[in-house]
Design a protein around this motif. Structure first.
Motif, short mmCIF file in Angstrom:
data_model
loop_
_atom_site.label_atom_id
_atom_site.label_comp_id
_atom_site.label_asym_id
_atom_site.label_seq_id
_atom_site.Cartn_x
_atom_site.Cartn_y
_atom_site.Cartn_z
N VAL A 198 48.54 46.58 38.27
CA VAL A 198 47.31 46.92 38.82
C VAL A 198 46.02 46.03 38.51
N GLN A 199 45.61 45.33 39.27
CA GLN A 199 44.29 44.33 39.12
C GLN A 199 43.24 44.78 39.91
N GLY A 200 42.06 45.11 39.21
CA GLY A 200 41.01 45.59 39.90
C GLY A 200 39.64 45.03 39.70
N GLU A 212 31.09 49.14 45.40
CA GLU A 212 32.58 48.60 46.15
C GLU A 212 33.22 47.94 45.26
N GLY A 213 34.67 47.71 45.78
CA GLY A 213 35.59 47.08 44.90
C GLY A 213 36.97 46.99 45.54
N SER A 214 37.79 46.26 44.93
CA SER A 214 39.18 45.75 45.49
C SER A 214 40.27 45.98 44.48
N ILE A 215 41.42 46.09 45.03
CA ILE A 215 42.42 46.54 44.11
C ILE A 215 43.66 45.53 44.61
N GLU A 223 53.39 44.06 47.81
CA GLU A 223 52.04 44.30 47.14
C GLU A 223 51.49 44.93 48.20
N ALA A 224 50.15 45.27 47.54
CA ALA A 224 49.51 46.07 48.24
C ALA A 224 47.77 45.47 47.89
N LYS A 317 38.94 50.95 34.03
CA LYS A 317 38.93 50.26 32.79
C LYS A 317 38.79 48.82 32.78
N GLN A 318 39.06 48.14 34.09
CA GLN A 318 39.18 46.83 34.13
C GLN A 318 37.61 46.38 34.59
#
Length: 328
Positions: A198-200, A212-215, A223-224, A317-318
């Motif tokens: 997981v990369q956030g 806002e954000g993306s993962i 992949e997602a 956490k990231q």
């Protein structure tokens, strides 16, 4: 009848009651609020006679079989534990807890007390999500899942003027990931399980929560990509891409139109009939489980809710989003 008590006298609770009225064997028999005035005002609106301002008293009441929790996210775990420890079933609004540690304790309490605990995440219980599951094989090997849910919050204008309401306050375990992103993550986990990596990324506001954000989530063979926001709008659909075609979902949080676009150029409409009071589906699932003596949903299961919570923990956490409950 399954007799529900409700915690939370907000618009979400109103929708829950109004839309669940269409479900057989549903009835609200008690209302909790921090003040007796608000509890009575809300109860009168829905013809409910019993009100509480004390959770322990409510949990021991013979007036309810189950509790619906729609309080701020930070209170979910504590309140759920009180009711489960008194033998009450719990339907808890998403996100079900602040973090995986809280959810683990909730799951253990449900098992210890032999009661039903279920996350009230409606989208995975809707006919138009189930049709995705049923037709997924038609697009061949899945290679990418793309989900987007971006909705400008009505409370963001107040935030920009200097008033920090609950929706933008980390004390209540809120933010774009928790309130909006969960709608993108949960269907992914139900369809494909927990990812390998997981990369956030996200935009932290001054209050300490994400606007806002993306993962990016990596599986062994796919992949997602997930995008979410409370400070912008988006009208982009969501998509599951396979080697033979793609499934296009109009709204990942409440799918209403679902189509398969094949590589040949043909399009198959796989949309299913779905009632407009969509919260009734989660209530129906919950009541069916109680009446059949089952203590866990196979769709909104412990494993699925825990995997989603672990993903959100890692993203926070990231990105650097910290809640008070993380330090307990």
């Amino acid at each position: 009848m399954v007799r529900f008590g409700v915690i939370g006298t907000n618009v979400i609770t109103e929708r829950f009651i109004e839309e669940s009225r269409y479900v057989e064997d549903f009835i609200v028999t008690a209302v909790y609020s921090r003040t007796s005035e608000r509890a009575k005002e809300f109860a009168e609106k829905y013809g409910v006679e019993t009100t509480f301002t004390d959770l322990e008293s409510m949990a021991t009441s013979e007036e309810i079989d189950a509790i619906y929790i729609a309080s701020p996210n930070s209170f979910h775990a504590e309140q759920a534990l009180i009711f489960m420890n008194h033998g009450k079933h719990v339907l808890c609004e998403k996100p079900i807890a602040s973090n995986a540690d809280e959810l683990t304790k909730m799951i253990q309490a449900a098992k210890d007390n032999q009661v039903l605990l279920m996350e009230a995440l409606k989208s995975t219980l809707l006919p138009n999500f189930q049709t995705v599951q049923e037709h997924l094989h038609k697009i061949g090997t899945v290679r990418r899942y793309v989900a987007s849910y971006c909705k400008y919050s009505s409370r963001y204008d107040a935030y920009k003027k200097g008033t920090i309401l609950n929706a933008f306050n980390p004390i209540f375990s809120n933010g774009a990931l928790m309130d909006i992103g969960v709608y993108c993550i949960y269907p992914l986990v139900v369809l494909f399980g927990k990812p390998l990596r997981v990369q956030g990324n996200g935009l932290l506001l001054e209050s300490g929560i994400d606007g806002e954000g993306s993962i990016l989530l990596q599986y062994e063979d796919k992949e997602a990509v997930i995008m979410y926001s409370k400070i912008t709008d988006s009208h982009a659909p969501s998509e599951i891409q396979g080697e033979k075609g793609s499934i296009i979902i109009d709204k990942i949080h409440t799918p209403e139109k679902v189509e398969i676009h094949y590589r040949s150029g043909s399009v198959e409409d796989i949309t299913q009939y779905q009632v407009c009071h969509t919260m009734s589906y989660e209530t129906q699932e919950f009541i069916n489980l109680i009446k059949s003596g089952k203590l866990e949903s196979t769709t909104n299961s412990y494993a699925h809710s825990l995997a989603v919570m672990e993903i959100m923990d890692e993203v926070r956490k990231q990105v650097g989003i910290v809640f008070p409950s993380d330090k307990k």
